[in-house]
Design a protein around this motif. Structure first.
Motif, short mmCIF file in Angstrom:
data_model
loop_
_atom_site.label_atom_id
_atom_site.label_comp_id
_atom_site.label_asym_id
_atom_site.label_seq_id
_atom_site.Cartn_x
_atom_site.Cartn_y
_atom_site.Cartn_z
N GLN A 138 43.66 34.20 38.84
CA GLN A 138 42.61 33.53 39.67
C GLN A 138 41.12 33.74 39.20
N TYR A 142 38.50 34.77 47.83
CA TYR A 142 39.73 35.15 47.97
C TYR A 142 39.89 36.52 47.14
N LEU A 143 39.68 36.40 45.87
CA LEU A 143 39.72 37.81 45.11
C LEU A 143 39.07 38.95 45.74
N ASP A 187 40.98 40.09 48.84
CA ASP A 187 42.09 40.73 48.57
C ASP A 187 42.03 42.11 48.09
N TYR A 234 39.84 33.93 36.22
CA TYR A 234 39.46 33.16 34.94
C TYR A 234 39.40 31.67 35.87
N ILE A 235 40.29 31.39 36.57
CA ILE A 235 40.01 29.98 37.24
C ILE A 235 38.90 29.81 37.79
N ALA A 236 38.58 30.78 38.53
CA ALA A 236 37.09 30.90 39.31
C ALA A 236 36.01 30.97 38.47
N ARG A 285 43.81 39.27 36.75
CA ARG A 285 44.38 38.19 37.51
C ARG A 285 43.93 36.98 37.12
N SER A 342 35.78 29.86 46.05
CA SER A 342 36.77 29.86 47.04
C SER A 342 37.70 31.02 46.29
N PHE A 343 37.98 30.79 44.96
CA PHE A 343 38.88 31.72 44.44
C PHE A 343 38.13 33.10 44.24
N SER A 344 36.95 33.07 44.05
CA SER A 344 35.99 34.15 44.05
C SER A 344 36.13 35.02 45.42
N THR A 396 35.99 27.26 36.61
CA THR A 396 35.64 26.05 37.39
C THR A 396 34.07 26.18 37.96
#
Length: 315
Positions: free
Chosen positions: A273, A253-254, A257, A275-277, A271, A249-251, A280
Motif C-alpha cells: 500500500q 490508512y497506513l 494502522d 508504494y501504491i500511495a 507494505r 487515502s492509502f497514506s 499515485t
C-alpha cells in the motif's frame, strides 16, 4: 467573385490541364465568375510548368508553389488564405472528383444556406480491402467521436462559405477533419451531398494504408482539442485530484494502522500500500504539472510557420 476552386496537388502533371478545362467549361456554362487556385505541394514532375502555362493564357488560373512537400493540410490552408470567392470549392487534382457537381454544391451554400457541404462518395472505385473497409471504420469512429453526422469525412470535394475557410486553422494533417474544425468554430449548419466518384485515370495514389493510422491518431487529437483545448487544466487537474486522493487515502490508512491498530507489525515501507500511495501521489502531481504546462503553452505565442512558398502566379 462567385467561386474559388482550391486544388492541392502533388505530381499530377497528366491530369492538370484536363481538370482545368473541365472546370472552366462548367463555370462558363453556368456563368460563374471564378478563380482556380492550384497549390503545388512540392511536385518533382512538370506540374508547376503546366500551371504556369495555363496561368499565362487564363487570368482565372492562379498558382502557389511550395518549397517542398508540406502536406495536404498546409496546401489547403495556403489556398484558403488566398481565396476570394463567396463560395470555396475544394477538390483533388487526380480527376476522381467530378467538377459537374460544382453548381449544385454552390446552390446548397448560397440558396439552402449551408455553411459547409461535404461530398459523399457512396459508390467508390477503390480497393475494398485497402481503402473501402478502413474508410468505413474511420468514418464511423469520426462520427461517434465528433458528433458530425457525415458518411465521408475525407472526401476532397467540399464547398464552404468564405467565412468558414477564413476562420478555421487547418494544420498538421487535420484536412480530414475540416467539418469538425468548422463545427468547433461555430459553423454548425453542415450538409452532405452524394457525389460521383471516378476511377483514377492517371498516375497512382499518393496515400498509403498509414493514412488511416494517422487519421485515427488525429481523431484522438481533435477530440481532445475540441473538449479540452481551451481548458487543459480541467482534464489534467481532475485526473491529478483523483490520483492524489487515492494516494492520500492509502497514506492515511497506513498511518492509522501503524500508530493505532498494528504498531508492532511490518514497517510501512514493507507494505504494498505504501508504494501504491507513493506512485499515485507522484502521478497526481505530474498530471497537475501537465495541466499547468498546457495552460502556459495555450497562452504563449504559437509558431505560425506551416509552409514556405517558392513561387506564386496571379496572386
Amino acid at each position: 467573385m462567385n467561386i474559388s476552386v482550391v486544388i492541392p496537388l502533388l505530381n499530377e502533371q497528366e491530369s492538370i490541364k484536363e481538370l482545368h478545362n473541365w472546370i472552366a467549361d462548367v463555370m462558363q456554362s453556368n456563368h460563374f465568375s471564378y478563380e482556380i487556385i492550384f497549390i503545388d505541394d512540392g511536385s518533382t514532375d512538370e506540374s508547376w510548368k503546366i500551371i504556369n502555362t495555363l496561368a499565362s493564357k487564363n487570368s482565372t488560373v492562379k498558382g502557389i508553389r511550395f518549397l517542398k512537400n508540406f502536406g495536404k493540410s498546409q496546401a489547403l490552408h495556403a489556398g484558403f488564405e488566398k481565396a476570394k470567392g463567396d463560395v470555396v470549392i475544394t477538390m483533388d487534382a487526380d480527376l476522381q472528383d467530378n467538377p459537374n457537381e460544382i453548381p449544385e454544391l454552390y446552390n446548397m451554400i448560397t440558396i439552402d444556406g449551408y455553411d459547409l457541404v461535404s461530398g459523399w462518395k457512396k459508390k467508390r472505385y477503390d480497393s475494398v480491402i485497402s481503402k473501402n473497409l478502413p474508410s468505413k471504420l474511420f468514418n464511423w469512429a469520426a462520427r461517434k467521436t465528433s458528433g458530425v453526422k457525415l458518411h465521408d469525412f475525407n472526401c476532397g470535394l467540399k464547398a464552404y462559405k468564405i467565412d468558414v475557410v477564413k476562420n478555421i486553422d487547418v494544420n498538421g494533417e487535420m484536412h480530414r477533419y475540416i467539418p469538425v474544425l468548422s463545427k468547433n468554430a461555430g459553423f454548425t449548419n453542415i450538409g452532405e451531398k452524394i457525389v460521383k466518384h471516378q476511377a483514377r485515370k492517371y498516375g497512382v495514389t499518393k496515400f498509403g494504408m498509414n493514412r488511416f493510422l494517422h487519421g485515427f491518431l488525429d481523431l484522438i487529437t481533435i477530440w481532445f482539442i475540441s473538449r479540452f483545448g481551451k481548458r487543459p487544466m480541467h482534464l489534467f487537474g481532475a485526473l491529478g485530484v483523483i490520483m492524489f486522493i487515492i494516494g492520500f487515502s492509502f497514506s492515511i490508512y497506513l498511518g492509522i494502522d501503524k500508530l493505532f491498530l498494528n504498531p508492532t507489525g511490518r514497517l510501512i515501507t514493507e507494505r504494498p500500500q505504501f508504494y501504491i500511495a507513493l506512485s499515485t501521489m507522484i502521478i497526481g502531481t505530474q498530471f497537475f504539472v501537465a495541466g499547468f504546462l498546457g495552460e502556459i503553452i495555450l497562452r504563449s505565442k504559437q509558431d505560425k510557420t506551416r509552409y514556405l512558398i517558392k513561387d506564386e502566379i496571379n496572386l
